[in-house]
Design a protein around this motif. Sequence first.
Motif, short mmCIF file in Angstrom:
data_model
loop_
_atom_site.label_atom_id
_atom_site.label_comp_id
_atom_site.label_asym_id
_atom_site.label_seq_id
_atom_site.Cartn_x
_atom_site.Cartn_y
_atom_site.Cartn_z
N GLY A 1 -9.55 1.78 7.73
CA GLY A 1 -8.25 1.39 7.21
C GLY A 1 -8.31 0.43 6.05
N ILE A 2 -9.51 0.03 5.64
CA ILE A 2 -9.65 -0.87 4.49
C ILE A 2 -9.49 -0.05 3.21
N LYS A 3 -8.55 -0.47 2.36
CA LYS A 3 -8.27 0.29 1.15
C LYS A 3 -8.89 -0.33 -0.10
N GLY A 4 -9.16 -1.62 -0.05
CA GLY A 4 -9.72 -2.25 -1.23
C GLY A 4 -10.09 -3.69 -0.98
N TYR A 5 -10.58 -4.33 -2.04
CA TYR A 5 -11.09 -5.70 -1.95
C TYR A 5 -10.50 -6.53 -3.09
#
Length: 307
Positions: free
Chosen positions: A235-239
């Motif tokens: 579920g991590i889309k970006g940083y």
Amino acid sequence: MRMSAWRRAGVSLTVAAVIAGVAGCQGAEQKPAAGAPKAESRSGAAVTQMLTAAYKKTAAAKSAKVRLTIEMPAATEGGTMEMSGTMGWGPTVMDMTMKGEAFQVSPDAPEQIRMVMVDDVMYMDMGAEASAEMDGKRWMKMDFAAIAEASGDAGVQKQMTRGMEDMNQDPAQQLALLLESPNLKHVGAEKVGGVETQHYKGSLSVDEMLTANESLDVLTDKERESLLASVKKSGIKGYDTEVWVNEDGYPMRMNVGMDSPQGEITMVADYSDYGTDIAVTAPPANATFDLMEMLEGIGQGADSTTT
């Protein structure tokens, strides 16, 4: 070995894996010049020039004192973890003390754990209780290369080996990755701890991070696709990365944020004393117990009991 000792060992391994995972997601071993045109075309030559100069100074310093705070979402039962001490890059060394609710999973867990890393091996001081249960040995040895080899999975071996090399995440590598951001910008002048700094920020999607992170070049196309799918499944889309650079050209603070379905994960690192002397030595062999040997012993005991 009592279950309390096993819990402490398991928690330490989990925490180390979290650190390696966060670092591996941020790590980038490319030169910032590769990202400079992208940053320059969108945010101006001055921003690129400033951060490139900061990268070069930071890389040359090779060491610093650091205070790191990692906030994990409550839904993951992660909580807060704090680390402080000294770290060096080229070669990678570390002498840090870790504390916080993130690893206080049992009443007999130590309030804090000292960790040292040298020659690509991490040692964790598990405390007096562990010493009593492990024949007077209180330092747990974690050789990640051996752990990766024992997995028997080539992809896991490659990823863990790269993760170990990136575990002691130095600020120079983070600056290199920030220069790859397509929306890098100068926020403005701000004070950090009473010191004048210049604040910069940028973000990378998961796909952009994987493309920029040259430390993943060791993976095959299939392994890279698997890693990308795994990250996206989480579920991590970006940083989002922010950095505050002081008048001497060194980053004083770095803030990395990741949005996940369970909530935001943040890592804030405050750096000081660049170029500080750091001498790290491994604990004596008669004071250490090997995690791999302990796991093998537990497995053999389980097989014996089953038989």
